[in-house]
Design an enzyme around this catalytic site. Structure first.
Site, PDB file in Angstrom:
ATOM      1  N   GLU A 228     -69.994 -35.681  29.970  1.00 44.24           N
ATOM      2  CA  GLU A 228     -71.102 -36.488  29.440  1.00 44.24           C
ATOM      3  C   GLU A 228     -70.694 -37.932  29.631  1.00 44.24           C
ATOM      4  O   GLU A 228     -69.822 -38.436  28.923  1.00 44.24           O
ATOM      5  CB  GLU A 228     -71.357 -36.145  27.971  1.00 44.24           C
ATOM      6  CG  GLU A 228     -72.670 -36.685  27.453  1.00 44.24           C
ATOM      7  CD  GLU A 228     -72.516 -37.961  26.660  1.00 44.24           C
ATOM      8  OE1 GLU A 228     -72.710 -39.039  27.267  1.00 44.24           O
ATOM      9  OE2 GLU A 228     -72.191 -37.887  25.475  1.00 44.24           O
ATOM     10  N   CYS A 262     -74.268 -43.976  24.675  1.00 39.96           N
ATOM     11  CA  CYS A 262     -74.656 -43.586  26.030  1.00 39.96           C
ATOM     12  C   CYS A 262     -76.149 -43.324  26.127  1.00 39.96           C
ATOM     13  O   CYS A 262     -76.728 -43.439  27.214  1.00 39.96           O
ATOM     14  CB  CYS A 262     -73.864 -42.357  26.462  1.00 39.96           C
ATOM     15  SG  CYS A 262     -73.953 -40.998  25.277  1.00 39.96           S
TER      16      CYS A 262
END
Length: 455
Positions: A228, A262
């Site tokens: 990720e 993010c």
């Protein structure tokens, strides 16, 4: 090298921890291997008791844990408390659902009795970032441990106290002593762990550059990875959007955790008909947000996690302005100690500049005008990243159509900002990584999907 707690609000060095050496890494991994072999035989009922206890430990000590988060990476205490509570929820979620997610699945078509069974693969190495120092770990650890695996954590070097605290939580919850261990190491130590036969797979949340290196090392060992990575999430504001709602959600999604997420709302791609009105509303909303002491319950914006990260962000803003973007508010580094940066809005960043497609990891929103819906989709997809994104429209069918097939991301929220939830699969495409965390998809990433057939 040492791992350091540096208060990002003051720049003060609070505490230092020595990095362990290679013999100690090997000793810990050998102990993990022994406990992992026993844990895979433990029934779901007993795994569930430990995981529920972990949730109880988190909630019983949430104020102390939140203070540690705030001290090490600057998150406002209210957000830190919410993070700890969310960790308890993911523990409860997998305690409740893991056995059902991993029950044997009958298979048809062979003409004989067959089924798929989901078995643990061993030990997962978790390489985790500082921005959500508890949540990122627990969202990986809860499914991995409930699936019957062990976990070894290599945490970010600026949150060593969080790393040690998480290890202690699992031990307090009654998990075997060496089932979850923290390695107090830097990147070299992580490489040693990846190569060790005890480690069967790696999960990493971090930068795309880190993901490239870890994937290469794990690949050379034929070990699975889930990555990720970065994101430059685009939020498309169509001409029929409720602008007040769009501004409320985009500002909230941009400023959470001082923009250090993010899946933060990094780019607002706004149709030309409503751009000026949107800009005015966004600037007014951003200018109402003031930074303050992160230990105060009233503070909404704390410092960034490190001065070097603040300086990198400011350079991206400066480079965007030099390339032709316009500064609408913020953009000035405060003259005081700590990693402070103001809420900042730029508009009109040209293609090729940082504000157009790079990840802006801090409290900076870039507004980009689009001619029409197709142009907005083109701009959104032009980034190398594909983690999350949003669409604001009052026409739900239009929003769903855009989300389903047009936007190249792992997640799209319509009329809201992207946030992770234990019940929803989470992950990206393109250079934002691969694999999924959370929900039933996440727990199946690190199991052996074994076919059994009875002739």
């Amino acid at each position: 090298m040492s791992l350091q707690t540096v208060n990002p609000a003051t720049g003060e060095l609070v505490r230092e921890f020595p990095s362990i050496d290679i013999p100690e890494i090997l000793r810990i991994l050998e102990n993990v291997e022994a406990d992992a072999a026993a844990w895979r035989e433990v029934a779901f009922e007993d795994r569930t008791k430990c995981m529920r206890k972990a949730a109880e430990v988190l909630l019983a000590n949430k104020e102390a844990y939140a203070k540690t988060i705030t001290l090490e990476m600057g998150k406002p205490i209210s957000e830190a408390l919410a993070e700890v509570e969310k960790c308890a929820k993911v523990c409860e979620y997998y305690a409740e659902n893991a056995a059902n997610f991993l029950q044997d699945q009958p298979l048809e078509g062979s003409g004989q009795k067959a089924f798929a069974t989901f078995q643990p693969i061993g030990c997962v190495l978790a390489i985790m970032p500082w921005n959500f120092p508890f949540w990122q770990v627990f969202r990986a650890a809860a499914p991995a441990l409930m699936a019957g695996n062990a976990m070894v954590l290599k945490h970010a070097s600026n949150v060593p106290q969080c790393a040690l605290t998480i290890e202690a939580i699992f031990q307090q919850a009654g998990f075997p002593m060496n089932l979850f261990r923290t390695l107090m190491v830097g990147n070299d130590g992580a490489a040693v762990a990846i190569a060790h036969p005890t480690v069967s797979a790696v999960t990493l949340t971090g930068s795309t550059a880190a993901g490239e290196k870890v994937a290469a090392m794990a690949g050379s060992q034929i070990k699975k990875t889930v990555l990720e990575l970065g994101g430059a999430d685009a939020y498309i504001v169509l001409e029929d959007a409720d602008l007040d709602l769009a501004v409320e959600k985009i500002v909230a999604g941009r400023m959470l955790n001082a923009g250090q997420s993010c899946i933060a709302a990094k780019r607002a791609i706004v149709l030309s008909e409503v751009r000026q009105a949107f800009e005015a509303k966004v600037v007014a909303a951003m200018e109402k947000i003031s930074a303050g002491d992160p230990t105060s319950a009233d503070t909404k914006l704390g410092p960034m996690a490190r001065v070097d990260l603040r300086d990198e962000l400011h350079q991206q803003v400066s480079d965007s302005l030099k390339a032709g973007a316009e500064l609408l508010t913020g953009g000035v580094v405060p003259d005081k100690p700590g990693a402070w940066y103001p809420p900042t809005v730029i508009t009109g960043a040209p293609e090729g500049s940082p504000g157009y497609g790079e990840e802006l990891f801090g409290p900076v929103l870039s507004i980009i005008e689009a001619k029409d819906e197709d142009d907005a989709v083109r701009i959104a997809n032009s980034s190398e990243y594909g983690l999350g994104g949003g669409v604001f429209t009052q026409n739900h069918e239009r929003g769903i159509a855009l989300a389903r097939t047009k936007l190249h991301t792992g997640t799209v929220f319509i009329n809201d900002f992207v946030k992770s939830d234990p019940r929803l699969p989470f992950g990206g495409v393109k250079r934002s990584g691969y694999g999924r965390e959370l929900s039933d998809y996440g727990i199946k990433e690190f199991v052996n999907i074994k076919t059994v057939l009875l002739a």
